[in-house]
Design a protein around this motif. Sequence first.
Motif, short mmCIF file in Angstrom:
data_model
loop_
_atom_site.label_atom_id
_atom_site.label_comp_id
_atom_site.label_asym_id
_atom_site.label_seq_id
_atom_site.Cartn_x
_atom_site.Cartn_y
_atom_site.Cartn_z
N LEU A 27 0.85 -1.18 0.00
CA LEU A 27 0.00 0.00 0.00
C LEU A 27 0.89 1.23 0.00
O LEU A 27 1.87 1.29 0.74
CB LEU A 27 -0.91 0.02 1.24
CG LEU A 27 -1.75 1.29 1.42
CD1 LEU A 27 -2.76 1.44 0.28
CD2 LEU A 27 -2.46 1.27 2.76
N LYS A 28 0.52 2.20 -0.83
CA LYS A 28 1.26 3.45 -0.91
C LYS A 28 0.26 4.60 -0.90
O LYS A 28 -0.77 4.53 -1.57
CB LYS A 28 2.08 3.46 -2.21
CG LYS A 28 2.93 4.68 -2.42
CD LYS A 28 3.71 4.54 -3.72
CE LYS A 28 4.51 5.77 -4.03
NZ LYS A 28 5.17 5.68 -5.34
N GLN A 29 0.57 5.64 -0.14
CA GLN A 29 -0.27 6.83 -0.12
C GLN A 29 0.35 7.88 -1.03
O GLN A 29 1.55 8.14 -0.96
CB GLN A 29 -0.40 7.38 1.30
CG GLN A 29 -1.37 8.51 1.37
CD GLN A 29 -1.43 9.18 2.73
OE1 GLN A 29 -1.73 10.35 2.78
NE2 GLN A 29 -1.15 8.48 3.81
N GLU A 30 -0.49 8.45 -1.91
CA GLU A 30 0.01 9.43 -2.87
C GLU A 30 -1.13 10.34 -3.31
O GLU A 30 -2.26 9.88 -3.45
CB GLU A 30 0.57 8.67 -4.08
CG GLU A 30 1.39 9.48 -5.03
CD GLU A 30 2.00 8.58 -6.11
OE1 GLU A 30 1.72 8.83 -7.29
OE2 GLU A 30 2.75 7.64 -5.75
N ARG A 31 -0.85 11.60 -3.55
CA ARG A 31 -1.86 12.54 -4.05
C ARG A 31 -1.95 12.37 -5.57
O ARG A 31 -1.10 12.88 -6.29
CB ARG A 31 -1.48 13.98 -3.70
CG ARG A 31 -1.36 14.29 -2.25
CD ARG A 31 -2.58 14.77 -1.56
NE ARG A 31 -3.43 15.59 -2.35
CZ ARG A 31 -4.15 16.56 -1.86
NH1 ARG A 31 -4.07 16.85 -0.60
NH2 ARG A 31 -4.97 17.25 -2.63
N THR A 32 -2.92 11.63 -6.03
CA THR A 32 -3.07 11.36 -7.46
C THR A 32 -4.32 11.99 -8.06
O THR A 32 -4.43 12.09 -9.28
CB THR A 32 -3.16 9.84 -7.71
OG1 THR A 32 -4.34 9.35 -7.03
CG2 THR A 32 -1.92 9.11 -7.23
N GLY A 33 -5.27 12.35 -7.21
CA GLY A 33 -6.56 12.83 -7.70
C GLY A 33 -7.52 11.70 -7.98
O GLY A 33 -8.68 11.91 -8.31
N VAL A 34 -7.05 10.46 -7.85
CA VAL A 34 -7.88 9.27 -8.03
C VAL A 34 -7.99 8.61 -6.65
O VAL A 34 -6.98 8.43 -5.97
CB VAL A 34 -7.25 8.29 -9.04
CG1 VAL A 34 -8.06 7.02 -9.15
CG2 VAL A 34 -7.08 8.96 -10.40
N ASN A 35 -9.20 8.25 -6.26
CA ASN A 35 -9.39 7.74 -4.90
C ASN A 35 -8.49 6.56 -4.55
O ASN A 35 -7.79 6.57 -3.55
CB ASN A 35 -10.86 7.44 -4.61
CG ASN A 35 -11.52 6.59 -5.66
OD1 ASN A 35 -10.86 5.90 -6.43
ND2 ASN A 35 -12.84 6.62 -5.68
N MET A 36 -8.50 5.55 -5.40
CA MET A 36 -7.65 4.38 -5.16
C MET A 36 -7.37 3.73 -6.50
O MET A 36 -8.24 3.70 -7.36
CB MET A 36 -8.35 3.40 -4.21
CG MET A 36 -7.43 2.40 -3.57
SD MET A 36 -8.27 1.24 -2.43
CE MET A 36 -8.70 2.28 -1.07
N MET A 37 -6.15 3.23 -6.67
CA MET A 37 -5.81 2.57 -7.93
C MET A 37 -4.80 1.47 -7.68
O MET A 37 -4.13 1.44 -6.64
CB MET A 37 -5.28 3.56 -8.96
CG MET A 37 -3.93 4.15 -8.63
SD MET A 37 -3.31 5.21 -9.93
CE MET A 37 -3.90 6.77 -9.38
N TYR A 38 -4.70 0.58 -8.65
CA TYR A 38 -3.72 -0.50 -8.58
C TYR A 38 -2.65 -0.22 -9.62
O TYR A 38 -2.95 -0.07 -10.81
CB TYR A 38 -4.40 -1.85 -8.86
CG TYR A 38 -3.42 -2.99 -8.95
CD1 TYR A 38 -2.68 -3.39 -7.83
CD2 TYR A 38 -3.20 -3.66 -10.14
CE1 TYR A 38 -1.77 -4.43 -7.91
CE2 TYR A 38 -2.29 -4.70 -10.23
CZ TYR A 38 -1.58 -5.08 -9.11
OH TYR A 38 -0.66 -6.10 -9.19
N ASP A 39 -1.41 -0.16 -9.18
CA ASP A 39 -0.26 -0.02 -10.08
C ASP A 39 0.22 -1.43 -10.39
O ASP A 39 0.88 -2.06 -9.55
CB ASP A 39 0.84 0.82 -9.42
CG ASP A 39 2.06 1.02 -10.31
OD1 ASP A 39 2.30 0.18 -11.22
OD2 ASP A 39 2.78 2.00 -10.09
#
Length: 183
Positions: A27-39
């Motif tokens: 799990l990584k926290q990042e300001r992406t503008g997308v609520n949750m995503m899978y890399d």
Amino acid sequence: MKATMTESQIEALIELTICDVNMDVELKQERTGVNMMYDFIKNEVIVDIKRVQKACNELPEPMPLETYLRVLTIHELGHAMDRKALLVSLDRTKEIITMKKQAAAEKRPTDLPFMKMVIEEHKSDIAFEETAWANAGILNSFFGIVDGDSFEKVKSHSLETYWKLYENDLAIYQGLQEETLLV
């Protein structure tokens, strides 16, 4: 859980959910503008804490943040279960990104080959989303993460977003096809 949650509580809940389904995804926290995503390249779930809290409030019917987070987490893990297929699509995804960068913004909606590529991308995205939701449904059935009604509400809301974007671009594409037939 409380109606509001701290960042550390949100991260802990997501990590607990990952653990609850016996998966090994970071799990990584990042300001992406997308609520949750899978890399799928790095095999990690990324959460934008501020966006995920806002997104929960955008649901048509209110839902506890805890429930919403657990549903989104198993959805992203559904993508992880489909990682091989995502990796296979990587070359074409790179091609599409390159073509999008090269296309002039004002020309995009009037360029039939460009819009054909956009429709292809939408169809691919929708297929991956539907597969991830199917996988998440299996996880939820097997591990009992959330109630079925909450799961279906988040699933429907999420898929609706993809379908609306597709339908808007499809209308543009079909209009361009009709124009070329008339010429």
